[in-house]
Design a protein around this motif. Structure first.
Motif, PDB file in Angstrom:
ATOM      1  N   ILE A   1       0.811  -1.215   0.000  1.00 12.20           N
ATOM      2  CA  ILE A   1       0.000   0.000   0.000  1.00 12.20           C
ATOM      3  C   ILE A   1       0.844   1.264   0.000  1.00 12.20           C
ATOM      4  N   ASN A   2       1.874   1.302   0.841  1.00 16.13           N
ATOM      5  CA  ASN A   2       2.673   2.526   0.965  1.00 16.13           C
ATOM      6  C   ASN A   2       4.150   2.243   0.804  1.00 16.13           C
ATOM      7  N   LYS A   3       4.853   3.189   0.206  1.00 13.98           N
ATOM      8  CA  LYS A   3       6.305   3.193   0.157  1.00 13.98           C
ATOM      9  C   LYS A   3       6.743   4.484   0.861  1.00 13.98           C
ATOM     10  N   ARG A   4       7.560   4.319   1.901  1.00 15.84           N
ATOM     11  CA  ARG A   4       7.843   5.471   2.754  1.00 15.84           C
ATOM     12  C   ARG A   4       9.332   5.574   3.055  1.00 15.84           C
ATOM     13  N   VAL A   5       9.719   6.731   3.579  1.00 15.87           N
ATOM     14  CA  VAL A   5      11.097   6.957   4.019  1.00 15.87           C
ATOM     15  C   VAL A   5      11.056   7.509   5.436  1.00 15.87           C
ATOM     16  N   ALA A   6      11.975   7.011   6.274  1.00 24.70           N
ATOM     17  CA  ALA A   6      12.147   7.559   7.630  1.00 24.70           C
ATOM     18  C   ALA A   6      13.601   8.002   7.770  1.00 24.70           C
ATOM     19  N   VAL A   7      13.814   9.156   8.369  1.00 21.64           N
ATOM     20  CA  VAL A   7      15.175   9.707   8.462  1.00 21.64           C
ATOM     21  C   VAL A   7      15.550   9.995   9.915  1.00 21.64           C
ATOM     22  N   THR A   8      16.837  10.253  10.110  1.00 17.48           N
ATOM     23  CA  THR A   8      17.363  10.645  11.420  1.00 17.48           C
ATOM     24  C   THR A   8      16.551  11.821  11.975  1.00 17.48           C
ATOM     25  N   PRO A   9      16.267  11.825  13.283  1.00 19.07           N
ATOM     26  CA  PRO A   9      15.544  12.983  13.842  1.00 19.07           C
ATOM     27  C   PRO A   9      16.178  14.298  13.427  1.00 19.07           C
ATOM     28  N   ILE A  10      15.394  15.149  12.807  1.00 15.74           N
ATOM     29  CA  ILE A  10      15.915  16.384  12.228  1.00 15.74           C
ATOM     30  C   ILE A  10      16.450  17.333  13.297  1.00 15.74           C
ATOM     31  N   ALA A  11      15.991  17.178  14.541  1.00 19.55           N
ATOM     32  CA  ALA A  11      16.514  18.045  15.611  1.00 19.55           C
ATOM     33  C   ALA A  11      18.026  17.892  15.751  1.00 19.55           C
ATOM     34  N   VAL A  12      18.559  16.710  15.427  1.00 22.02           N
ATOM     35  CA  VAL A  12      20.010  16.489  15.502  1.00 22.02           C
ATOM     36  C   VAL A  12      20.727  17.402  14.508  1.00 22.02           C
TER      37      VAL A  12
ATOM     38  N   ALA B   1      12.833  20.727   2.544  1.00 24.02           N
ATOM     39  CA  ALA B   1      13.779  19.841   1.840  1.00 24.02           C
ATOM     40  C   ALA B   1      13.254  18.399   1.844  1.00 24.02           C
ATOM     41  N   LEU B   2      12.680  17.975   2.959  1.00 23.97           N
ATOM     42  CA  LEU B   2      12.139  16.614   3.041  1.00 23.97           C
ATOM     43  C   LEU B   2      10.919  16.456   2.135  1.00 23.97           C
ATOM     44  N   GLN B   3      10.047  17.470   2.133  1.00 17.30           N
ATOM     45  CA  GLN B   3       8.877  17.418   1.254  1.00 17.30           C
ATOM     46  C   GLN B   3       9.301  17.358  -0.219  1.00 17.30           C
ATOM     47  N   LYS B   4      10.314  18.150  -0.567  1.00 21.40           N
ATOM     48  CA  LYS B   4      10.803  18.159  -1.952  1.00 21.40           C
ATOM     49  C   LYS B   4      11.383  16.797  -2.326  1.00 21.40           C
ATOM     50  N   ALA B   5      12.131  16.199  -1.410  1.00 18.33           N
ATOM     51  CA  ALA B   5      12.701  14.878  -1.676  1.00 18.33           C
ATOM     52  C   ALA B   5      11.588  13.833  -1.834  1.00 18.33           C
ATOM     53  N   ALA B   6      10.573  13.911  -0.972  1.00 19.83           N
ATOM     54  CA  ALA B   6       9.449  12.958  -1.061  1.00 19.83           C
ATOM     55  C   ALA B   6       8.733  13.090  -2.388  1.00 19.83           C
ATOM     56  N   ASN B   7       8.547  14.323  -2.845  1.00 19.05           N
ATOM     57  CA  ASN B   7       7.903  14.535  -4.142  1.00 19.05           C
ATOM     58  C   ASN B   7       8.740  13.946  -5.275  1.00 19.05           C
ATOM     59  N   THR B   8      10.051  14.122  -5.184  1.00 17.53           N
ATOM     60  CA  THR B   8      10.937  13.659  -6.258  1.00 17.53           C
ATOM     61  C   THR B   8      10.923  12.139  -6.392  1.00 17.53           C
ATOM     62  N   ILE B   9      10.984  11.432  -5.261  1.00 16.41           N
ATOM     63  CA  ILE B   9      11.053   9.960  -5.319  1.00 16.41           C
ATOM     64  C   ILE B   9       9.666   9.317  -5.313  1.00 16.41           C
ATOM     65  N   GLY B  10       8.623  10.090  -5.030  1.00 17.07           N
ATOM     66  CA  GLY B  10       7.254   9.588  -5.173  1.00 17.07           C
ATOM     67  C   GLY B  10       6.720   8.759  -4.015  1.00 17.07           C
ATOM     68  N   VAL B  11       7.299   8.906  -2.810  1.00 21.23           N
ATOM     69  CA  VAL B  11       6.807   8.116  -1.673  1.00 21.23           C
ATOM     70  C   VAL B  11       5.513   8.703  -1.123  1.00 21.23           C
ATOM     71  N   ASN B  12       4.813   7.928  -0.314  1.00 19.22           N
ATOM     72  CA  ASN B  12       3.542   8.358   0.257  1.00 19.22           C
ATOM     73  C   ASN B  12       3.732   9.288   1.457  1.00 19.22           C
TER      74      ASN B  12
ATOM     75  N   ALA C   1       1.786  22.599   8.485  1.00 15.15           N
ATOM     76  CA  ALA C   1       0.872  23.385   7.647  1.00 15.15           C
ATOM     77  C   ALA C   1       1.422  23.598   6.244  1.00 15.15           C
ATOM     78  N   GLU C   2       2.766  23.654   6.127  1.00 18.95           N
ATOM     79  CA  GLU C   2       3.371  23.997   4.836  1.00 18.95           C
ATOM     80  C   GLU C   2       3.821  22.780   4.039  1.00 18.95           C
ATOM     81  N   THR C   3       3.575  21.577   4.553  1.00 21.73           N
ATOM     82  CA  THR C   3       3.932  20.350   3.822  1.00 21.73           C
ATOM     83  C   THR C   3       2.737  19.401   3.828  1.00 21.73           C
ATOM     84  N   ASP C   4       2.768  18.420   2.931  1.00 22.15           N
ATOM     85  CA  ASP C   4       1.682  17.440   2.850  1.00 22.15           C
ATOM     86  C   ASP C   4       2.119  16.041   3.271  1.00 22.15           C
ATOM     87  N   LEU C   5       3.364  15.686   2.993  1.00 24.11           N
ATOM     88  CA  LEU C   5       3.799  14.297   3.173  1.00 24.11           C
ATOM     89  C   LEU C   5       4.701  14.113   4.390  1.00 24.11           C
ATOM     90  N   LEU C   6       5.028  15.181   5.065  1.00 22.20           N
ATOM     91  CA  LEU C   6       5.964  15.113   6.190  1.00 22.20           C
ATOM     92  C   LEU C   6       5.238  14.744   7.486  1.00 22.20           C
TER      93      LEU C   6
END
Length: 452
Positions: free
Chosen positions: A72-83, A98-109, A138-143
């Motif tokens: 159903i879903n293809k997703r990416v999880a990354v290191t906590p951005i606070a680091v 930057a994360l939203q742009k990357a998600a759009n580029t690779i097409g993940v959910n 508010a400014e992203t959809d997939l994050l």
């Protein structure tokens, strides 16, 4: 060796009982992207994600076609951005974009990891990231965003609990025109696992390897169908056996998909999370499994006992089918994503207090619950504190993902669509925890945390 009956049974599970692989999630470490210039850091983040995950979606689709198994879903999880934010300084929302742009580029959910781990206090970058969450959602959809506020080892950071009540309210207000959907992508955790493939709580732990594939399997419909075929007077221990055998079969499929994805992508296979994750689809409900066990309606006396049996049997069946079980692994009870939970809430069989009791024996916590828009930040903090206490004392993961829907009142209906579903706004205890929440400080770790 598979026989024809095994194959036919699997086909029936997929076609008639909503069996699917809920997600293949690529975990990516961003530690080597840290830079004291935030713009350079964001560019490194984008470049690394799009390089490592460029074939993730295509690989998932190829495996779907090869085996006929829905992923159903293809997703990416990354290191906590606070680091990273702690190194670079600057506005953390730049990372969100930057994360939203990357998600759009690779097409993940979805992409997860707009996160901070503050169970023992705040370090550089943590407060800045937390305060930026409403804008980022508010400014992203997939994050997706997650904050860990407590653990059995560290206790509960009540300053973070108080802050997160306000952050949830601000997020609801900034996304009010979309039914406060920003809160559906934000979760507050206790004892957060570092290898969870499910959103909104997925992030790539700092002890994880550079890149890894984790798989989340599902199948509430399969378990419900297996129980529906059982005799009505079967002893409850034999009900547990049926669940174990069914979980074993479901997990085998996850093992197959995870191993195949790992080989094709050239990335190590991490874990299978064998959670029963419901969907709003008819027949794919954890609540309906509990009702098949003999409850008139989910939420009736006996519900917590049935859920404890289910959660335990799923784990026992799953670990026999794979040596890589991890993540959350158990039964999810998100109200808006489960048709049976929605119906139980509508008729008054299921209350917030009953759901809280159920979270002491399920795999996560209070999940996707719509609250009245005038619920105070302090009340939300009180709900978070209660849930964190359950996790801390019982050495388990708990979480709170609630939606104080701006402008909505008890009984109103929300509809997010897709896997997020919808459902009624539920009532909340009106007595205030304000004075307790504003004390701040921390709740010490329990005595049984001292195991060394």
């Amino acid at each position: 060796m598979l026989n024809i009956n095994d194959i036919l049974e699997t086909v029936q599970m997929i076609q008639d009982e909503c069996l699917d692989i809920r997600t293949i999630t690529m975990g990516i470490s961003l530690l080597d992207c840290a830079d004291n210039d935030i713009d350079r850091s964001c560019q490194k983040v984008y470049d690394k994600i799009t390089r490592l995950a460029k074939d993730l979606v295509k690989t998932g689709q190829d495996i779907e076609r090869m085996y006929g198994i829905p992923i159903i879903n293809k997703r990416v999880a990354v290191t906590p951005i606070a680091v990273l934010a702690g190194v670079s300084g600057g506005d953390p929302v730049k990372y969100a974009h930057a994360l939203q742009k990357a998600a759009n580029t690779i097409g993940v959910n979805f992409i997860g990891g707009y996160s901070a781990l503050v169970q023992k206090g705040f370090s550089a970058g943590d407060l800045e990231l937390i305060r930026s969450i409403p804008r980022a959602m508010a400014e992203t959809d997939l994050l997706c965003s997650s904050i860990n506020v407590g653990s059995t080892k560290a206790g509960i950071n009540m300053d973070a609990v108080e802050l997160m009540g306000r952050i949830v309210k601000e997020t609801a207000a900034l996304t009010a025109e979309r039914q406060s959907i920003g809160c559906a992508k934000l979760v507050v955790l206790c004892n957060a696992p570092e290898d969870n493939p499910f959103m909104a709580g997925a992030f790539h732990g700092i002890s994880e390897p550079d890149c890894i594939i984790n798989v989340g399997v599902s199948g509430p419909g399969v378990v419900r169908a297996a129980l529906a075929r059982a005799s009505a007077d079967l002893p409850i221990n034999q009900i547990a056996d049926i669940v174990k055998k069914t979980a074993f079969k479901i997990t085998r499929m996850g093992q197959l998909v995870g191993a195949e994805a790992s080989e094709r992508l050239g990335v190590p296979f991490g874990i299978i999370d064998l959670s029963l994750a419901p969907t709003p689809a008819v027949g794919d409900s954890v609540a309906h499994i509990l009702e098949e066990m003999g409850l008139e309606r989910c939420g009736a006396p006996g519900t917590t006992a049935c859920l404890a049996l289910l959660n335990d049997a799923v784990k026992k069946g799953g670990v026999m089918a794979s040596g890589r079980v991890g993540g959350l692994s158990g039964a999810f009870i998100p109200v808006s994503e489960d048709a049976g939970m929605m119906d139980a809430a509508r008729v008054g069989a299921l209350s917030l207090e009953k759901l809280e009791a159920m979270t002491s024996v399920c795999s996560v916590g209070l999940d996707m619950i719509m609250l009245p828009g005038d619920t105070t930040a302090e009340t939300i903090s009180g709900i978070i504190a209660d849930e964190a206490a359950i996790g801390m004392v019982n050495q388990k993961t708990t979480a709170v993902r609630v939606i104080p829907a701006a402008g909505y009142k008890v009984g109103d209906e929300l509809n997010f669509g897709g896997l997020l579903g919808g459902g009624p706004v539920m009532p909340v205890n009106g007595f205030s925890p304000e004075k307790m929440i504003h004390r701040g400080g921390y709740i010490p770790a329990p005595m049984h945390s001292l195991k060394n």
